[in-house]
Structure formats: structure tokens, C-alpha cells
Design an enzyme around this catalytic site. Structure first.
Site: not given
Ligand SMILES: Cc1ncc(COP(=O)(O)O)c(C=O)c1O
Length: 442
Positions: A144, A245, A272
Site C-alpha cells: 500500500y 516509501d 504520519k
Molecule cells: C506505506 C504508506 N504509504 C502511503 C500512505 C498514504 O499516506 P496518507 O494516508 O497520509 O495519504 C500510507 C498510509 O497509511 C502508507 O501506509
């Protein structure tokens, strides 16, 4: 579940249904028959609108690393509120947080802020395309990365759709254009040889490889060192960018996952924890890769706007939260994480129930299987495992512990050994009450 103990939540949900599809704005907070509504949070506890208290082992999906209403963060935000919350002018607050981030990881020479992790991933992928002039991106099956079309490909592919060892690019959202699918190359996580073969076959067209070094939805399994080293080597040799990421995994330590795993990417996406509990995202990376955003010579290769980018509230909250995260704070938090993982593993053993825990640092995920987990395909729960996990999670919720329905848990700095032990005790009771001992199934 709509008994008197959740009556206020049920009433709020009824109201919400009249104005929002499914009653909310965030798929992951849905819980049948209705979500529990939060009233307040303090430290590692949340109180819901019916007055019930929860030990928070989810921490807004890993973002609240200091728990709720941290006084240092609250004071920084209060001061900024008096000064104004956003301007069509940059502020020094943005430089302070950028300097702090650049001082932490060797891969961070330049930073730009967004409002979410999804936006950060979108901008990192656009930067990679702009830098290389190539159209495609590679990502791992089951990982994700937020809601950008290209990043969500093959997020929930299933045995009927995922194909053979060369994973299919499978749409996640209905209506995803075929052109998106054809511009995403899906690689298997942690399968070094297969992934290298696929990447080399598409090298001329690939702008980057997007990889979460410990992808939660794909099982929260740490990447094997040889897998990450292969990605670093192949991307360098073929002129692709390596994009980490670290939206979640930056909480693994003072220098993030890249420090913990010893591999430096070209670009990193953050979010986050770096916002101290406020909306945020960031792209960080080498000065060269980040130069596509530079507006000084006219229109940048990758233009990047955003009304609330680097808004001062998120900047001061993020800086306050990150300053509290010293190397010692990470050591303490990660030791608590290890205690929690050990306790869970021991509880499975003691109960004689099939199960295991994955994760690292202050993150863990519970799986109701003893099969060794390597990648998304091995970690994808069967229906029976999902039912068993749902029973455990429902028990935890009913006994005052919050965790994700997927089994994900994230610790916070206000916790101590007492809170970890409280979690483990309730978890052991959940297994005893809901679990099928191994010999019973044989
Ligand atoms: C690994 C990862 N990338 C991107 C995101 C997207 O972040 P946001 O919820 O701040 O858009 C998340 C959200 O949980 C995530 O876990």
C-alpha cells in the site's frame, strides 16, 4: 454490537449516514455494525463517546508516535495558532522541519512538503518520471502506498487475478484506466531473483522502483537485505530511481528504515509521524533527484503546488514531535516493541494455536498462521484465518484494546512495560476465548 455500551456511537453513525456514503470519510475506520466514535485521547488511552476507555495500540494507523494530546506538541501548536495558520508566503517553520529531517538520514539532502503520504508518493513518482523521462513505475505486489492511481495497482490482487511468478498488474479501484495498469510493473516482494529478472526486462521504460522496506498490507515483513541491495544495484545500473516509501517505516529508528536496513534510496516519501498528529507528507532525497522541483529557472520539470503545503501548524507540530524522538527514545520504544512481539509469540505457543507476529521496532502485525511468511502471497490471510483474527480483534476491542482489523499494532512513547503487559494479558485471554487449539483442528 449496538447495545447500551455503544448507544452514543450508534446514534452518531445514524446521523452520519444521512450525509456521508457509509457514514464516513475513511474506509479504514469502518467497523461493522458501526464504528466506535472517539471523544478524546490522552497519552496512550482513548475515551469513546459512550465513556469507554481503550489502550490505543493503533495510534491513528502508526502516526501518533507520542500518543494523544502530547503537551509539548500542543504548546507548539498553541503558540503558532496565535501567529496565523497559513499564508501565501513561506515561513521559517518549514525550514526548521526540513533541516531536522535532512540532519537525520544521509539520503535526505533536500525536502519538499505535501499534505499527506498519498500526495508525497504521487510527487515522488512524478519526480522520477520527470528526472528519467521514462513512463513506467515498478512496485511490489500487495504493498500500500496511498491512493494515487499508479501506486494502488495490485494492492489486493488475489489468487484468481495475480497470475504466475510474474505478477499481473491488477486494478484496485473500479474504473482504473487500462493505461494505468500498463504503466505499472508489479514485482514480488522479497523474491530477489524473480524481481531482478522482471526489472531488467522492463529497464528501458522504468522511471523508478517504489518500495516500502516493511510493507504493512503485504504482511509487515521486513525486506531481506539481499532484496534491497539488489534493488539498489539494479536501479543504479539501469538508470532508474530507487524510491523508499517510509510513510510508516520511518518510525523504525532515528535514521528511518533506510538507516535500519543500511540502503540509501534516491527519493523517500514520509508522512504520519513527521506531522506530530497533523496532516503532512514529504518527499526527501538527493539534491540531484529533487532538482526537478526547483522553480528558479522557470517552470520546473515537476511543478508542485498545494494550498496547505508546509502549513505552519503541521510544521511546528512535526518539529516538536520529531525533536522528542531522540536515539534514546527510539531505543526505548523499540525495546517495548520487542517485548510485545515476544509476548505475543509466547501467548500463541502457550495456547497451542497457529499464529505468529511480524514486524520490527515499534510495529507489529498478528497473523493466524504458522506458515513461514515471506511476501504478500504467503501473508495473505485465508478466509478461516481472517475469521480467527476478527474474533481476536473483536475480543481486544471489547476488552478495551484498540488495534487494526488486519492485526497491525503500533506502540507509542507514553507506553511502558505495564501497558505492553496489559496488551499481552488481554491477547492471551483472546486466544483462550476464541482460538482453535492446533490439535483440535488436526
Ligand atoms: C506505506 C504508506 N504509504 C502511503 C500512505 C498514504 O499516506 P496518507 O494516508 O497520509 O495519504 C500510507 C498510509 O497509511 C502508507 O501506509
Amino acid at each position: 454490537m449496538s447495545t447500551s455500551t455503544t448507544a452514543q456511537s450508534a446514534a452518531l453513525f445514524d446521523r452520519a449516514l444521512d450525509v456521508m456514503p457509509g457514514g464516513n470519510s475513511r474506509t479504514t475506520v469502518w467497523h461493522a455494525p458501526h464504528p466506535l466514535y472517539a471523544a478524546s485521547g490522552s497519552g496512550c488511552r482513548i475515551t469513546d463517546v459512550d465513556g469507554k476507555q481503550y489502550l490505543d495500540f493503533l495510534n491513528n494507523y502508526t502516526s501518533m508516535i507520542h500518543g494523544h494530546a502530547n503537551p509539548v506538541v500542543a504548546e507548539a501548536v498553541r503558540r503558532q495558532l496565535e501567529l496565523g495558520t497559513c499564508f501565501a508566503m513561506p515561513t521559517e517553520t518549514e525550514i526548521v522541519l526540513a533541516e531536522l529531517l535532512c540532519s537525520r538520514a544521509p539520503g535526505f539532502e533536500r525536502v519538499r512538503f505535501t499534505n499527506s503520504g498519498s500526495e508525497a508518493v504521487m510527487m515522488a513518482l512524478k519526480a522520477a518520471r520527470a528526472r528519467t523521462g521514462r513512463p513506467k513505475i515498478a512496485k511490489c505486489e500487495g504493498a500500500y502506498h496511498g491512493s494515487y492511481d499508479f501506486a494502488e495497482v495490485s494492492l489486493d490482487s488475489a489468487p484468481e487475478t495475480w497470475g504466475n511468478a510474474d505478477p499481473n498488474a491488477v486494478a484496485y479501484t473500479a474504473g482504473t484506466p487500462k493505461s494505468v495498469l500498463s504503466d505499472v510493473i508489479v514485482i514480488p516482494f522479497n523474491r530477489t531473483e524473480e524481481a531482478e529478472r522482471i526489472l531488467r526486462a522492463h529497464a528501458d521504460e522504468l522511471a523508478c522502483v517504489l518500495i516500502d522496506p516493511m510493507p504493512n498490507r503485504a504482511g509487515l515483513i521486513p525486506a531481506a537485505t539481499e532484496f534491497l541491495e539488489m534493488l539498489r544495484r539494479v536501479t543504479r545500473e539501469t538508470g532508474m530511481l530507487l524510491v523508499f516509501d517510509e510513510v510508516i517505516s520511518f518510525r523504525l529508528g532515528y535514521t528511518g528504515a533506510q538507516g535500519a536496513f543500511g540502503v540509501t534510496p534516491d527519493l523517500t516519501t514520509l508522512a504520519k509521524i513527521i506531522g506530530g498528529g497533523f496532516p503532512i507528507g514529504a518527499v526527501a532525497g538527493s539534491a540531484d533527484a529533487m532538482s526537478v522541483f526547483d522553480p528558479r529557472q522557470g517552470k520546473p520539470l515537476a511543478p508542485h503546488g498545494g494550498t496547505f503545503n508546509a502549513n505552519p501548524i503541521s510544521m511546528v507540530a512535526g518539529a516538536a514531535a520529531m525533536e522528542l524522538l531522540t536515539p534514546n527514545a527510539f531505543d526505548r520504544l523499540n525495546a517495548l516493541g520487542a517485548r510485545a512481539r515476544d509476548g505475543i509469540a509466547h501467548a500463541f505457543d502457550a495456547a497451542g494455536i497457529d499464529g505468529q507476529v511480524t514486524g520490527q521496532g515499534s510495529l507489529l502485525r498478528i497473523h493466524m498462521t504458522s506458515v513461514p511468511l515471506v511476501d504478500y502471497r504467503s501473508a495473505r490471510a485465508t478466509e478461516a484465518q481472517s475469521r480467527a483474527l476478527a474474533a481476536v480483534v473483536d475480543f481486544m476491542h471489547a476488552h478495551g484494546v484498540l488495534m487494526a482489523e488486519t492485526g497491525l499494532c503500533a506502540l507509542s512513547t507514553p507506553m511502558g512495560e505495564a501497558e505492553v503487559d496489559e496488551f499481552i494479558e488481554i491477547f492471551a485471554a483472546a486466544l483462550a476465548s476464541t482460538g482453535q487449539p492446533r490439535h483440535a483442528a488436526e
